[in-house]
Write a protein that holds these residues in place. Sequence first.
Motif, short mmCIF file in Angstrom:
data_model
loop_
_atom_site.label_atom_id
_atom_site.label_comp_id
_atom_site.label_asym_id
_atom_site.label_seq_id
_atom_site.Cartn_x
_atom_site.Cartn_y
_atom_site.Cartn_z
N THR A 80 0.80 -1.25 0.00
CA THR A 80 0.00 0.00 0.00
C THR A 80 0.83 1.29 0.00
O THR A 80 0.26 2.38 -0.10
CB THR A 80 -0.90 0.04 1.27
OG1 THR A 80 -0.06 -0.04 2.43
CG2 THR A 80 -1.89 -1.11 1.29
N TRP A 81 2.13 1.19 0.10
CA TRP A 81 2.99 2.37 0.34
C TRP A 81 3.01 3.35 -0.84
O TRP A 81 3.01 2.94 -2.01
CB TRP A 81 4.42 1.85 0.57
CG TRP A 81 5.45 2.89 0.90
CD1 TRP A 81 5.39 3.83 1.90
CD2 TRP A 81 6.72 3.06 0.26
NE1 TRP A 81 6.55 4.56 1.91
CE2 TRP A 81 7.38 4.11 0.92
CE3 TRP A 81 7.36 2.42 -0.81
CZ2 TRP A 81 8.66 4.55 0.55
CZ3 TRP A 81 8.63 2.86 -1.17
CH2 TRP A 81 9.27 3.91 -0.50
N ILE A 82 3.05 4.64 -0.49
CA ILE A 82 3.46 5.66 -1.47
C ILE A 82 4.56 6.50 -0.83
O ILE A 82 4.43 6.96 0.32
CB ILE A 82 2.29 6.54 -1.99
CG1 ILE A 82 2.83 7.53 -3.05
CG2 ILE A 82 1.56 7.28 -0.88
CD1 ILE A 82 1.77 8.18 -3.92
N SER A 83 5.64 6.66 -1.56
CA SER A 83 6.80 7.40 -1.05
C SER A 83 6.58 8.90 -1.23
O SER A 83 5.78 9.33 -2.07
CB SER A 83 8.05 6.98 -1.82
OG SER A 83 7.99 7.46 -3.16
N PRO A 84 7.31 9.71 -0.50
CA PRO A 84 7.18 11.17 -0.67
C PRO A 84 7.48 11.62 -2.10
O PRO A 84 6.73 12.43 -2.67
CB PRO A 84 8.22 11.72 0.32
CG PRO A 84 8.30 10.67 1.39
CD PRO A 84 8.14 9.36 0.67
N GLY A 85 8.54 11.07 -2.71
CA GLY A 85 8.88 11.47 -4.09
C GLY A 85 7.76 11.13 -5.06
O GLY A 85 7.39 11.95 -5.92
N ASP A 86 7.19 9.93 -4.93
CA ASP A 86 6.10 9.54 -5.83
C ASP A 86 4.84 10.38 -5.56
O ASP A 86 4.08 10.68 -6.48
CB ASP A 86 5.80 8.05 -5.69
CG ASP A 86 6.88 7.19 -6.35
OD1 ASP A 86 7.59 7.69 -7.24
OD2 ASP A 86 7.00 5.99 -5.98
N MET A 87 4.64 10.74 -4.31
CA MET A 87 3.45 11.56 -3.96
C MET A 87 3.52 12.91 -4.68
O MET A 87 2.53 13.37 -5.25
CB MET A 87 3.42 11.76 -2.44
CG MET A 87 2.19 12.42 -1.91
SD MET A 87 0.76 11.32 -1.92
CE MET A 87 -0.46 12.44 -2.57
N VAL A 88 4.69 13.52 -4.67
CA VAL A 88 4.86 14.81 -5.36
C VAL A 88 4.59 14.63 -6.85
O VAL A 88 3.88 15.41 -7.49
CB VAL A 88 6.28 15.38 -5.13
CG1 VAL A 88 6.53 16.60 -6.01
CG2 VAL A 88 6.49 15.73 -3.65
#
Length: 281
Positions: free
Chosen positions: A188-196
Amino acid sequence: MKDKRTVLLTGAAGAVGRVLRDGLKPDYSLRLTDIRELGEPGPGEEAQAADLSDAEAVYRLAEGVDAIVHMGGVLGAVRENGKMVGESCWEDVLRSNIMGTYNVFEAARRAGVKRVVYASSIHAHGYYRRSTRVGLDSPPRPDTRYGLSKAFGEAAGRYFADKYGLQVVALRIATFKHRPTLMRDLGTWISPGDMVELVRCSLEYPDTHFDVLWGVSNNTRSLYDNPNARRYGYFPKDDSEQYRAELLKDPAAADSNEFERLFHAAHLAASEWAGDVSKIT
Ligand SMILES: NC(=O)c1ccc[n+]([C@@H]2O[C@H](COP(=O)([O-])OP(=O)(O)OC[C@H]3O[C@@H](n4cnc5c(N)ncnc54)[C@H](O)[C@@H]3O)[C@@H](O)[C@H]2O)c1
């Protein structure tokens, strides 16, 4: 040089908001808002505190912006010293998430803001079993009052798109963290870089009416199909798999019980539970 577009960012003092503030700054002028302290605005930033349930204040915030990224609101769990002690109460969810979100869409409509990127959540569909692929058109199955508010937010987005021609992108964020800390985050993870990157793609994609994208990284064990992601040019770079070996060795990363493992709701599944698991197929 082309002028930068101005984006109103709600929830700018929050965990996702702070990451977006840094990540979007190079490409957009930012109008930041939160009920909490936002710190000194830097170059290309304005900061204005407001309560999202105050309609007039939200209408003023939306004046003159090109797009809104709506991250503000209360989360599903109430925590003390990092431990979940219960779920958010109805009054907070109603004020911040339901009234707040309605006010944001209505403010966009009144001010002629074309696009709203809305932070939805997996908790709008939290009582689907993890063995089920939740589709973009699957009926909501909220797990909390918070999840109910996110189902409202997605419905409000579609309503404002259909009735008033707003362009709305709803992001069903699953687990935003700097790195996965639990075994179940692997799916389920989303990383900070991918979120941006996801928010940037949601702001830039030219032809939107109402779309839903899953807010997830490129996880090997992903629980979600993300058919709109490619169309939007969202090609996430991070994969939770790189943390798996480490998590397997960490007893604190294990699922706490079978019940939490069963549903997409995870830690919120058991909150105030008085249901019948056998009925949730
Ligand atoms: N973090 C996650 O894993 C996750 C998962 C799914 C969805 N989301 C959604 O993404 C968004 C951002 O999440 P986050 O982790 O940054 O949450 P957060 O709690 O860190 O930030 C939310 C911000 O909204 C502000 N806020 C709350 N009520 C407000 C009100 N009435 N008026 C103005 N501001 C108000 C808070 O002060 C806070 O700074 C939220 O809408 C959340 O529901 C997050």
